[in-house]
Design a protein around this motif. Structure first.
Motif, PDB file in Angstrom:
ATOM      1  N   TYR A   1       0.835  -1.203   0.000  1.00 44.45           N
ATOM      2  CA  TYR A   1       0.000   0.000   0.000  1.00 44.45           C
ATOM      3  C   TYR A   1       0.871   1.255   0.000  1.00 44.45           C
ATOM      4  N   THR A   2       1.917   1.271   0.817  1.00 45.75           N
ATOM      5  CA  THR A   2       2.815   2.431   0.864  1.00 45.75           C
ATOM      6  C   THR A   2       3.539   2.617  -0.457  1.00 45.75           C
ATOM      7  N   ASP A   3       3.947   1.523  -1.074  1.00 46.49           N
ATOM      8  CA  ASP A   3       4.639   1.624  -2.357  1.00 46.49           C
ATOM      9  C   ASP A   3       3.745   2.261  -3.412  1.00 46.49           C
ATOM     10  N   ILE A   4       2.482   1.853  -3.446  1.00 47.83           N
ATOM     11  CA  ILE A   4       1.576   2.359  -4.478  1.00 47.83           C
ATOM     12  C   ILE A   4       1.190   3.813  -4.210  1.00 47.83           C
ATOM     13  N   GLN A   5       0.892   4.112  -2.940  1.00 45.83           N
ATOM     14  CA  GLN A   5       0.373   5.437  -2.612  1.00 45.83           C
ATOM     15  C   GLN A   5       1.457   6.489  -2.441  1.00 45.83           C
ATOM     16  N   VAL A   6       2.669   6.083  -2.054  1.00 46.58           N
ATOM     17  CA  VAL A   6       3.721   7.062  -1.750  1.00 46.58           C
ATOM     18  C   VAL A   6       4.948   6.863  -2.639  1.00 46.58           C
ATOM     19  N   GLN A   7       5.509   5.644  -2.619  1.00 46.64           N
ATOM     20  CA  GLN A   7       6.779   5.431  -3.319  1.00 46.64           C
ATOM     21  C   GLN A   7       6.651   5.661  -4.825  1.00 46.64           C
ATOM     22  N   LEU A   8       5.575   5.203  -5.424  1.00 46.50           N
ATOM     23  CA  LEU A   8       5.431   5.354  -6.865  1.00 46.50           C
ATOM     24  C   LEU A   8       5.340   6.822  -7.280  1.00 46.50           C
ATOM     25  N   PRO A   9       4.508   7.663  -6.632  1.00 50.46           N
ATOM     26  CA  PRO A   9       4.533   9.099  -6.965  1.00 50.46           C
ATOM     27  C   PRO A   9       5.886   9.748  -6.678  1.00 50.46           C
ATOM     28  N   VAL A  10       6.561   9.306  -5.601  1.00 49.20           N
ATOM     29  CA  VAL A  10       7.873   9.867  -5.277  1.00 49.20           C
ATOM     30  C   VAL A  10       8.875   9.555  -6.386  1.00 49.20           C
ATOM     31  N   LEU A  11       8.874   8.337  -6.898  1.00 45.21           N
ATOM     32  CA  LEU A  11       9.805   7.981  -7.960  1.00 45.21           C
ATOM     33  C   LEU A  11       9.543   8.805  -9.219  1.00 45.21           C
TER      34      LEU A  11
END
Length: 693
Positions: A260-270
């Motif tokens: 969930y964190t990867d999709i909601q935060v990490q992906l936009p951050v990348l």
């Protein structure tokens, strides 16, 4: 203050000597490397030719050579161009005064220049070319191991299903993504080494200095460094793009794959970091004109500081304070996705669960109806039986019955489960005074026969009822062995030379010994002095060159361990830890399960203790115990990895289904014959007998 002016410097006689030393050192190093490489190459070529896989050898050599050449050329050109540019710019700035003149303030104490001697006498063009070539050689040598990744990338086939996050074919992750990562790593390494090489040149020409705890860098060096820094940020932008796909291999302890964190935060951050890297690259290239410290410093802070804050701190806080309190609810769809993809990666989604209720009304009629099953219930435990085999049938201390296999044979009109073990020779168990070169390499060359007993029956004395026993093998209810000699097996053994002028020890017979001569096709012919010299150098054993027992008719057997043999031919396959022996048509064969694996299947749980998260039992390998011949057979035509290898090695793949397959292949599934086949049948059924490699 006075100014001292000197005339043009005369040429130093020692310059030619320096050039000679450098050329000699480079030439000597290249010769030593080539000598070692050529020796290994010739041994491998002769071995692959002897086992009938020269096409595989040349394909792998061609792929390695192509990867080495491309990486070497690209790395050398990039490093050479950067170094020559640095030399040109450094000399141009230094050459504003007339050539051969210099100036000093006589009243000022100027520290001696430690690089003056090297700078004025070093043949810079030759040094740059040699340095770039040497560094490129090291980089290319390190990248050669990626030849298999590049081949898979070039010849890959689609998987046939897409990942749920990016909707990309899973073949992209299995074949393309590893190649992109390898190219990215090479690009980052090459840029770093190019910058370091250029910095050394600027430093030796006084463009980079260190005085009283302070660095001083000339505008020329700043401009060059900014150009390289811009390229680094461009590669970083691409790297952050690849990192989006690497989210599918993360593991936060709850979810394997994108959470969930990867999709909601990490992906936009990348995605944001990709944009920041592009901005930083433009800022670094703009510094080609500004030539200040501020723009490169700001660009590095923007990218690396942003990566630390956005990709490190913020996702950690989000995971701890928002996801953790609601973890089960938020992670549920991602856990379900991981489970589904893990089952697919290990081929577990094809398992059908069927209920088998326990019945309480067992009758004699039921037992009679299932007599074939009842009579094959295994009573013998492996370890006690192995100890009993060793006591009864090893016969001499140098024979070992070390591996016990379970198989099924069509014997006496019925299928019978049996246990069997090959009697291999372990030359290290010879008495110390008998471990001479002749004994180890010419005389004691092979094992002999096998031991077999049914899994359920025993003799009146409580011992196993031996279907196969003794040397030479005696078949008492078991399959006949007409060629019992084992030159290739599971033992770690030295090379042996057969067809020499001294007979080979075959087996003991009372107080006498029986001798034999090898008449098979195994081994590499030792025709001519050149081959003897090559193998003498390879094994560091002059006896191969000096022994009068070895003739032009002799053959040398190397890589006699079946695992080593298979790994040499197909290093891309993972082998099962336990190959098993099959007796068929009077001969003995080893059957080895081989697997295609990958650690790049998206969102799949890695196997504990193993570097893989995808596996298929797609290939069976069969090794002749007497001749050492190797055959690979394709068992799973739906596996995309093995389909890719078929395209890689298209010239070495044949289809030999049906009656062309020996009856030994009838044991290749579940260590027993298939339904409607058996030890007497000549083929694999159900359309799976397609030769691979």
């Amino acid at each position: 203050m006075t100014i001292g002016i000197t005339g043009p410097e005369r040429k130093t006689p020692g310059r030619n000597a320096v050039v000679g030393v450098i050329v000699t050192a480079i030439f000597s190093g290249i010769c030593l490397i080539l000598f070692a490489i050529v020796g290994e190459f010739l041994v491998d070529w002769m071995w692959f030719s002897a086992v009938g896989y020269s096409q595989v050898f040349w394909t792998s050599i061609g792929a390695k050579a192509a990867v080495f050449s491309v990486v070497f050329a690209a790395t050398a050109v990039i490093m050479w161009a950067n170094a020559r540019l640095a030399l040109f710019l450094a000399r141009r700035r230094r050459g504003r005064l007339p050539v051969g003149f210099d100036w000093k303030l006589a009243a000022t104490a100027v520290p001696p220049d430690p690089f003056e001697f090297i700078r004025d006498r070093l043949p810079w063009r030759l040094a740059i070319a040699g340095g770039a070539g040497l560094l490129a050689l090291l980089v290319a040598w390190g990248e050669v191991g990626n030849w298999n990744i590049i081949l898979q990338f070039l010849y890959h086939v689609p998987y046939g299903a897409n990942d749920p996050l990016y909707d990309k074919d899973i073949g992209f992750y299995l074949f393309s993504l590893p190649a992109y990562i390898a190219i990215r790593n090479w690009a980052l390494l090459t840029l770093f080494m190019s910058a370091l090489f250029a910095a050394v040149i600027y430093w030796m020409h006084g463009q980079i200095e260190y005085h009283v705890q302070r660095w001083s860098i000339s505008p020329i060096a700043v401009a060059h460094g900014s150009a390289l820094l811009g390229l680094l940020f461009a590669v970083k932008a691409w790297s952050y793009g690849l990192d989006r796909y690497l989210l599918l291999y993360g593991d936060n302890g709850v979810v394997v794959g994108a959470s969930y964190t990867d999709i909601q935060v990490q992906l936009p951050v990348l995605r944001l970091l990709i944009g920041l890297s592009i901005v930083a690259a433009c800022a670094a290239w703009a510094n080609l004109w500004a030539r200040t410290y501020r723009l490169p410093t700001a660009a590095m802070l923007l990218v690396f500081g942003g990566a630390f804050l956005l990709s490190g701190v913020i996702p950690t806080l989000f995971q701890r304070f928002y996801v953790k309190p609601n973890e089960l609810e938020l992670e549920r769809p991602y856990i379900e996705r991981s489970i589904r993809l893990t089952r697919e990666a290990y081929n577990l989604d094809r398992i059908a669960a069927k209920p088998f209720p326990a019945e309480q009304d067992l009758t004699f009629a039921t037992l009679e109806a299932n007599k074939a099953t009842i009579e094959n219930i295994r009573l013998w435990d492996g370890q006690p039986l192995a100890d009993t085999y060793a006591q009864l049938q090893e016969i001499r201390t140098y024979y070992k019955l070390s591996d016990l296999d379970v198989d099924r044979y069509w014997l006496r009109g019925t299928y019978q489960s049996v246990m069997l073990s090959a009697r291999e020779l372990r030359s290290s168990l010879l008495p110390p005074n008998a471990q001479t070169w002749v004994n180890l390499h010419l005389l004691f060359t092979h094992g002999n026969g096998a031991v077999m007993s049914p899994v359920m029956h025993k003799s009146a004395e409580g011992l196993p009822l031996l279907y196969l026993r003794d040397i030479p093998p005696v078949a008492d209810g078991g399959p006949e062995i007409r060629e019992p000699r084992i030159y290739y097996g599971q033992e770690e053994s030295n090379y042996v030379v057969v067809r020499t002028t001294t007979p080979e020890f075959d087996y003991p017979k009372g107080s006498e010994n029986v001798y034999a001569a090898y008449d098979g096709a195994g081994g590499i012919p030792l025709t001519g002095m050149l081959r003897k010299i090559i193998f003498a150098h390879h094994f560091n054993d002059m006896n191969l060159l000096l022994s009068s027992y070895i003739t032009d008719d002799s053959r040398i057997m190397i890589r006699r361990n079946i695992g080593e043999r298979l790994r040499m031919i197909a290093p891309f396959l993972s082998l099962d830890h336990d190959p098993y022996l099959v007796v068929s048509e009077g001969r003995m064969f080893w059957i080895q399960d081989a697997y295609t694996t990958s650690d790049y299947f998206p969102s799949a749980q890695p196997a504990p203790g193993r570097n893989l998260n995808y596996i298929r039992n797609s290939v069976k390998a069969v090794v002749d115990a007497y001749n050492g011949s190797v055959d690979f057979y394709l068992m799973d035509q739906a596996d995309p990895i093995v389909a890719t290898y078929q395209r890689d090695l298209s010239g070495a793949i044949q289809a030999v289904c049906g009656n062309a397959v020996r009856s030994a292949k009838a044991h290749s599934l579940s260590r027993g014959p298939l339904p409607n086949s058996g030890a007497a049948l000549p083929d694999l059924s159900h359309g799976i007998c397609r030769r691979f490699l």
